[in-house]
Design an enzyme around this catalytic site. Structure first.
Site, PDB file in Angstrom:
ATOM      1  N   GLY A   1     110.893  14.486   0.832  1.00 40.83           N
ATOM      2  CA  GLY A   1     112.047  14.718   1.695  1.00 40.83           C
ATOM      3  C   GLY A   1     113.361  14.570   0.945  1.00 40.83           C
TER       4      GLY A   1
ATOM      5  CB  SER B   1     102.789  16.653   0.147  1.00 47.05           C
ATOM      6  OG  SER B   1     103.749  17.346   0.907  1.00 47.05           O
TER       7      SER B   1
ATOM      8  CB  CYS C   1     124.477   6.763   5.672  1.00 44.34           C
ATOM      9  SG  CYS C   1     124.082   7.780   7.118  1.00 44.34           S
TER      10      CYS C   1
ATOM     11  N   GLY D   1     123.151  13.869   5.989  1.00 47.75           N
ATOM     12  CA  GLY D   1     122.694  12.708   6.741  1.00 47.75           C
ATOM     13  C   GLY D   1     121.556  13.045   7.690  1.00 47.75           C
TER      14      GLY D   1
ATOM     15  CD  GLU E   1     123.906   7.941  12.434  1.00 45.71           C
ATOM     16  OE1 GLU E   1     124.801   7.729  11.591  1.00 45.71           O
ATOM     17  OE2 GLU E   1     122.733   7.574  12.266  1.00 45.71           O
TER      18      GLU E   1
ATOM     19  CE  LYS F   1     119.897   4.413  13.762  1.00 48.24           C
ATOM     20  NZ  LYS F   1     119.414   5.587  13.014  1.00 48.24           N
TER      21      LYS F   1
ATOM     22  NE  ARG G   1     124.878  15.398  11.505  1.00 54.99           N
ATOM     23  CZ  ARG G   1     124.343  14.290  10.981  1.00 54.99           C
ATOM     24  NH1 ARG G   1     124.889  13.729   9.909  1.00 54.99           N
ATOM     25  NH2 ARG G   1     123.274  13.729  11.528  1.00 54.99           N
TER      26      ARG G   1
ATOM     27  CG  HIS H   1     128.609   9.817   6.473  1.00 52.78           C
ATOM     28  ND1 HIS H   1     128.235  11.144   6.440  1.00 52.78           N
ATOM     29  CD2 HIS H   1     127.507   9.136   6.900  1.00 52.78           C
ATOM     30  CE1 HIS H   1     126.972  11.251   6.832  1.00 52.78           C
ATOM     31  NE2 HIS H   1     126.512  10.050   7.111  1.00 52.78           N
TER      32      HIS H   1
END
Length: 361
Positions: free
Chosen positions: A14, A41, A158, A188, A210, A213, A244, A251
């Protein structure tokens, strides 16, 4: 160091897993020896498993191309190959909690980029410059897990990196009320503009989870270890909106602060420029020399100019000025997939090694 520690990447295909691999290329202490991902994978060469989905600006390191990807669910097999792992798995929160603890119980330290364990009371959630002392809670966690060296440690979200360090630098002035709006890059969400063309020229005023958090996690970072758990701080009160925006990396936060002790602008800037912590004291490999820079120009910080400050591990601040409703306001900027994700986790692992928690098996 004569021999590097063997690091595994859980969820290595990822975007965050790729960032781990890119940042760990030629790392002086750690070497990526094992990559684990989903069963689809597993068994493929890393280069083949990623295919055309390599999302970093730098080329895929030659050293990982031929690594055969393991099944992340085969915990014992993966753990037997490594000294510790970084976790960037894409699973449900409950699945992440379970698999990270399963790895810890194989006596393999887990340094996680995921949110699943951020509120587990005996799991440290650390920005190394701010709360390195929280790592001491690991000893209590190991007793709970029944391990000698296995544990889970996490880094925070983040979105808080562009303002929580700033507020930390100003704690002696007693900030007690904070309003923050974050303008968050599409990486993000693990996306590029190729993956998410509808973000071009667009703004989305909602990012699931978000805001909670962004309001709560700084309080845990500013908390204290008490009776074997981390007790969050109660102040300052933070309210946040997360938006966003059509930016790939970086950010930005627009922040308003009320203080009990009203400082001068010069004092606030001085505190930012002089702020440092354990990573700087210990000279950790990924540590920025200067954690926070203050930029005098009215049009800074800008993503295009400043997101890669200190190789993406620093925080840029500007437009500090008095406010008519709050005391002061400022703009902060941080790199969300470097300081805010993989780079922040690597710095945590470096701190854990320096503190003796991560060693060779």
């Amino acid at each position: 160091m004569s021999q590097k520690l063997k690091a595994g990447i859980l969820g290595g295909t990822g975007m965050v897993g790729q960032r781990f691999i890119a940042l760990l290329e030629n790392h002086p202490w750690f070497e990526v020896t094992t990559i684990a991902a989903s069963p689809r994978s597993a068994g493929k060469r890393y280069e083949d498993a990623v295919g055309g989905r390599w999302k970093m600006d730098t080329p895929m390191p030659e050293s990982v191309k031929d690594i055969v990807v393991m099944n992340v669910n085969e915990v014992e097999a993966v753990a037997s190959e490594v000294d510790f792992v970084f976790s960037a798995v894409d699973m449900s929160k409950d699945e992440i909690k379970a698999i990270e603890e399963a790895y810890a119980k194989t006596e393999t330290p887990v340094v996680s980029n995921n949110s699943a364990h951020r509120w587990t009371p005996d799991v440290p959630m650390v920005v190394p410059e701010i709360n390195a002392g929280h790592m001491e809670v690991i000893e209590f966690q190991k007793k709970r897990l029944g391990t000698q060296r296995g544990f889970v440690a996490v880094k925070p979200n983040c979105s808080i990196q562009s303002y929580a360090p700033v507020l930390t630098a100003w704690m002696e002035f007693e900030p007690y009320e904070v309003v923050a709006t974050t303008y968050q890059a599409i990486s993000g969400a693990g996306k590029t503009f190729k993956d998410w063309p509808e973000m071009v020229g667009n703004v989305i005023p909602y990012i699931g989870g978000e805001e909670e958090k962004s309001e709560r996690e700084p309080l845990r970072i500013w908390g204290e270890v008490k009776d074997g758990v981390i007790v969050p701080a109660s102040s300052p009160v933070i309210t946040c909106q997360c938006i966003r925006v059509p930016v790939l990396n970086g950010h930005t936060a627009a922040v308003f602060v009320k203080f009990r002790k009203n400082p001068t602008k010069d004092r606030l800037i001085e505190k930012l420029r002089n702020f440092s912590g354990k990573p700087q004291e210990l000279g950790l490999p990924s540590a920025p020399k200067q954690f926070i820079q203050y930029l005098e120009d009215d049009n800074r910080p800008q993503v295009t100019e400043d997101v890669d400050y200190e190789n993406g591990m620093g925080v840029s601040v500007g437009r500090l000025r008095e406010d008519t409703v709050y005391d002061w306001k400022f703009i902060g900027l941080s790199h969300n997939t470097v300081r805010g994700a993989a780079g922040g986790a690597i710095l945590c692992a470096e701190l854990l090694k320096a503190q003796g928690y991560i060693t060779a098996k």
